[in-house]
Design a protein around this motif. Structure first.
Motif, short mmCIF file in Angstrom:
data_model
loop_
_atom_site.label_atom_id
_atom_site.label_comp_id
_atom_site.label_asym_id
_atom_site.label_seq_id
_atom_site.Cartn_x
_atom_site.Cartn_y
_atom_site.Cartn_z
N LEU A 237 0.94 -1.36 -0.08
CA LEU A 237 -0.20 -0.51 -0.19
C LEU A 237 0.70 1.24 -0.10
N LEU A 238 1.45 1.05 0.85
CA LEU A 238 2.98 2.48 1.02
C LEU A 238 3.87 2.60 -0.64
N LEU A 239 3.85 1.27 -1.41
CA LEU A 239 4.58 1.21 -2.29
C LEU A 239 3.20 2.57 -3.05
N VAL A 240 2.52 1.89 -3.49
CA VAL A 240 1.26 2.38 -4.62
C VAL A 240 0.97 3.30 -4.49
N GLU A 241 1.03 3.91 -2.43
CA GLU A 241 0.62 5.28 -2.72
C GLU A 241 1.72 6.33 -2.47
N ALA A 242 2.96 5.88 -2.68
CA ALA A 242 3.96 6.31 -3.39
C ALA A 242 4.01 6.80 -4.13
N VAL A 243 3.73 5.57 -5.68
CA VAL A 243 3.62 6.89 -7.36
C VAL A 243 3.01 7.06 -7.03
N LEU A 244 1.73 6.98 -6.86
CA LEU A 244 0.34 8.05 -6.96
C LEU A 244 0.85 9.45 -6.27
N LEU A 245 1.69 9.48 -5.34
CA LEU A 245 1.64 10.94 -4.79
C LEU A 245 2.66 11.31 -6.13
N ALA A 246 3.84 10.49 -6.08
CA ALA A 246 4.98 10.92 -6.93
C ALA A 246 4.49 11.61 -8.39
N VAL A 247 3.44 10.75 -9.24
CA VAL A 247 2.75 10.90 -10.15
C VAL A 247 2.02 12.62 -9.88
N MET A 248 1.11 12.56 -8.67
CA MET A 248 0.38 13.62 -9.30
C MET A 248 1.34 15.12 -8.79
N LEU A 249 2.46 14.91 -8.17
CA LEU A 249 3.38 16.26 -8.61
C LEU A 249 4.14 16.66 -9.49
N LEU A 298 -7.18 3.71 6.65
CA LEU A 298 -5.62 3.56 6.56
C LEU A 298 -5.56 4.15 5.37
N PRO A 299 -5.19 4.21 4.09
CA PRO A 299 -4.45 4.35 2.69
C PRO A 299 -4.68 6.22 3.24
N LEU A 300 -6.18 6.62 3.54
CA LEU A 300 -5.71 8.51 2.95
C LEU A 300 -5.58 8.62 4.40
N MET A 301 -4.79 7.88 5.93
CA MET A 301 -4.23 8.32 7.16
C MET A 301 -2.73 8.30 6.45
N LEU A 302 -2.56 7.37 6.04
CA LEU A 302 -0.73 7.11 5.51
C LEU A 302 -0.23 8.29 4.11
N PHE A 303 -1.24 8.03 3.03
CA PHE A 303 -1.44 9.35 2.12
C PHE A 303 -0.50 10.52 3.28
N HIS A 304 -1.64 11.20 3.72
CA HIS A 304 -1.78 11.82 4.12
C HIS A 304 -0.66 12.67 5.22
N GLN A 305 -0.01 11.28 5.68
CA GLN A 305 1.83 11.27 6.66
C GLN A 305 2.54 11.49 5.19
N MET A 306 3.18 11.11 4.09
CA MET A 306 3.65 11.24 3.11
C MET A 306 3.43 12.39 2.45
N GLN A 307 2.10 12.55 2.23
CA GLN A 307 2.65 14.02 1.25
C GLN A 307 2.89 15.29 2.26
N LEU A 308 2.69 15.36 3.20
CA LEU A 308 3.11 16.67 4.49
C LEU A 308 4.33 16.49 4.27
N MET A 309 5.27 15.08 4.42
CA MET A 309 6.69 14.44 4.42
C MET A 309 7.23 15.26 3.70
N VAL A 310 6.64 14.31 2.34
CA VAL A 310 7.93 15.25 0.91
C VAL A 310 7.26 16.82 0.46
N CYS A 311 6.50 16.82 0.76
CA CYS A 311 5.78 18.28 0.57
C CYS A 311 6.92 19.47 1.94
#
Length: 347
Positions: A237-249, A298-311
């Motif tokens: 799930l973390l890998l998929v969300e990392a790809v999703l965030l990278a694509v959108m950025l 859970l996916p939203l919570m993980l994505f939320h924290q990931m986007q905060l740290m990456v951004c």
């Protein structure tokens, strides 16, 4: 003997360490019972104060200029409610090899919620982007999400979905719009003081995000969602969300350049168009998923924290970019749209 220094490319700075420390604190000492109520109240107050300060700092003309920047707002809305859902539907091909059905439902729900507001504005400000436009874009996304997110969820997820929520609308008005309007009304008395003390806004920006992170992770710990999914699935799930965030950025940054936006507007589009709101998603999930809401978010919570740290890292690096000269595409847009005024850039 010279002291060793970390390589410049390592995304380590005091704010990132503070984010990681906040996550660790929530894991070790999550807010429960009365403490959770206090944490939620403090987070709400911090967001309201953030909007009051921005309203007091921004001139009325800057705010109206941000409101008139309709091309930017449509771009952010398209990223949030068109491109994100399309990517979520494409992820259905990951079933069942990488994601379970509940995790995929949560991932698709993540793609349907509106953009976050406070952190998008904070990161836009840190990166020297168009803060007035970011305020309007984030607010428009949240207001649209009150209606669009339940409708999209009903159509794409099936089942009984919640509809338009007057309570959610009231919370947005009370927590975001009213403090901003109050800051505008009191600007002549407090605006000059805040402009002279810009560090105050910086502390509020970062502090509000830390409070949101702590409250969100505390809620996850209290719900025990970390025990409902295996580590391999969590890693996938973390890998998929990392790809999703990278694509959108990448799409928001380079796509907005192709559309002719200047640097300040591209910053606002990138941070407002690539992010998802945990604060808006949690109450909606409780209606849409019922007893399964804790696992669905859970996916939203993980994505939320990931986007905060990456951004956070990205915003600090964007702040070091030189101010670009106005591109020819912007000049063409102004000629074709004489009623549109150039938006102000955050200082």
């Amino acid at each position: 003997m010279r002291r060793p220094h970390l390589p410049a490319w390592l995304p380590l700075d005091p704010y990132i360490l503070a984010l990681l420390g906040t996550v660790g604190l929530a894991g070790l000492l999550p807010a429960r019972g009365p403490a959770a109520t206090i944490a939620d109240g403090a987070s709400t107050a911090a967001v309201a104060l953030l909007f009051f300060l921005y309203g007091a700092r921004l001139s009325t003309r800057e705010a109206l200029d941000g409101l008139r920047h309709w091309r930017l707002h449509l771009t952010v809305l398209a990223c949030t409610f068109v491109l994100f859902p399309l990517l979520g539907l494409a992820a259905r091909g990951l079933l069942p090899s990488l994601l379970t059905q509940p995790l995929y439902s949560g991932l698709l729900f993540l793609c349907l919620v509106p953009s976050t507001i406070q952190s998008s504005i904070a990161f836009t400000s840190i990166a020297r982007g168009n803060v007035p436009a970011a305020i309007c874009a984030g607010s428009f996304s949240s207001l649209a999400g009150i209606l669009l997110t339940p409708l999209l969820a009903a159509g794409l997820l099936g089942g009984d979905a919640g509809g338009f929520s007057l309570d959610s609308l009231l919370k947005i008005v009370l927590q975001l719009l009213l403090p901003f309007l109050l800051g505008q009304a009191l600007r002549r008395w407090v605006g000059g003081f805040l402009v002279r003390h810009k560090k105050v806004l910086g502390y509020v920006d970062r502090g509000s995000i830390l409070l949101v992170v702590y409250a969100a992770f505390s809620a996850g710990m209290a719900a025990g969602i970390w025990h409902q999914v295996s580590l391999p699935r969590l890693g996938a799930l973390l890998l998929v969300e990392a790809v999703l965030l990278a694509v959108m950025l990448l799409v928001t940054w380079y796509g907005s350049a192709r559309l002719g936006f200047g640097r300040a507007d591209r910053v606002a589009i990138q941070f407002a168009g690539s992010k998802k709101s945990l604060a808006a998603g949690l109450p909606m999930a409780s209606v849409l998923f019922g007893a399964q809401a804790s696992l669905a978010v859970l996916p939203l919570m993980l994505f939320h924290q990931m986007q905060l740290m990456v951004c956070a890292v990205l915003a600090r690096r964007r702040a070091q970019d030189p101010a670009d000269p106005e591109p020819a595409a912007d000049r063409v847009a102004e000629v074709s749209l004489p009623s549109q005024q150039p938006t102000g850039q955050a200082r």
